[in-house]
Design an enzyme around this catalytic site. Sequence first.
Site, PDB file in Angstrom:
ATOM      1  N   HIS A  57       0.801  -1.227   0.000  1.00 51.60           N
ATOM      2  CA  HIS A  57       0.000   0.000   0.000  1.00 51.60           C
ATOM      3  C   HIS A  57       0.838   1.284   0.000  1.00 51.60           C
ATOM      4  O   HIS A  57       0.269   2.376  -0.020  1.00 51.60           O
ATOM      5  CB  HIS A  57      -0.920   0.012   1.222  1.00 51.60           C
ATOM      6  CG  HIS A  57      -0.150   0.119   2.503  1.00 51.60           C
ATOM      7  ND1 HIS A  57       0.459  -0.973   3.078  1.00 51.60           N
ATOM      8  CD2 HIS A  57       0.150   1.180   3.268  1.00 51.60           C
ATOM      9  CE1 HIS A  57       1.107  -0.572   4.171  1.00 51.60           C
ATOM     10  NE2 HIS A  57       0.927   0.732   4.311  1.00 51.60           N
ATOM     11  N   HIS A  72       1.707   6.925  -0.963  1.00 49.58           N
ATOM     12  CA  HIS A  72       0.814   6.116  -0.129  1.00 49.58           C
ATOM     13  C   HIS A  72      -0.451   5.851  -0.933  1.00 49.58           C
ATOM     14  O   HIS A  72      -1.181   6.781  -1.278  1.00 49.58           O
ATOM     15  CB  HIS A  72       0.491   6.855   1.178  1.00 49.58           C
ATOM     16  CG  HIS A  72       0.065   5.943   2.272  1.00 49.58           C
ATOM     17  ND1 HIS A  72      -1.175   5.341   2.295  1.00 49.58           N
ATOM     18  CD2 HIS A  72       0.719   5.500   3.370  1.00 49.58           C
ATOM     19  CE1 HIS A  72      -1.260   4.583   3.377  1.00 49.58           C
ATOM     20  NE2 HIS A  72      -0.125   4.659   4.045  1.00 49.58           N
TER      21      HIS A  72
END
Length: 148
Positions: A57, A72
């Site tokens: 992620h 992110h």
Amino acid sequence: MTTVLAPMEGEAVGLAAVPDPVFSAGMVGPGMAIDPLRGPGKAVAPIAGKIMKLHPHAYVIVGDDGRGVLVHLGIDTVQLKGRGFQLLATEGDRVSAGQPVVAWDPAVVEAGGRSPVCPVVALDALSADVTRVVEGAVQAGDELFTWE
């Protein structure tokens, strides 16, 4: 000076639009965010350098000048434990700007009740060092901001 590229296609927005106070308040660092195009795609390296951290992620790439950029992929996506993400590189790899790092689907993140908005942060930078910020529609590899 470092030119930071958009890691994916979408709408470039200010960090204030990120639904996470740690990012929106600039605590991680200055930068921008991208509200990604919904559908399967690839997140690419925003700068050339070495992948210092790689999670499904999120990833950090540090350039030869020592500057690190965090990408992110969505908010609270660590809770997905990698589901819906596919690594296309390995921690420690050297990558060129624009090289695919992670394949993912923002629509799946959103369907799970999480925001797919992606902060792109200049780590250990001052707000004043981030200039020539682009807002609006971007393609992966377009200039997103300059780190003076």
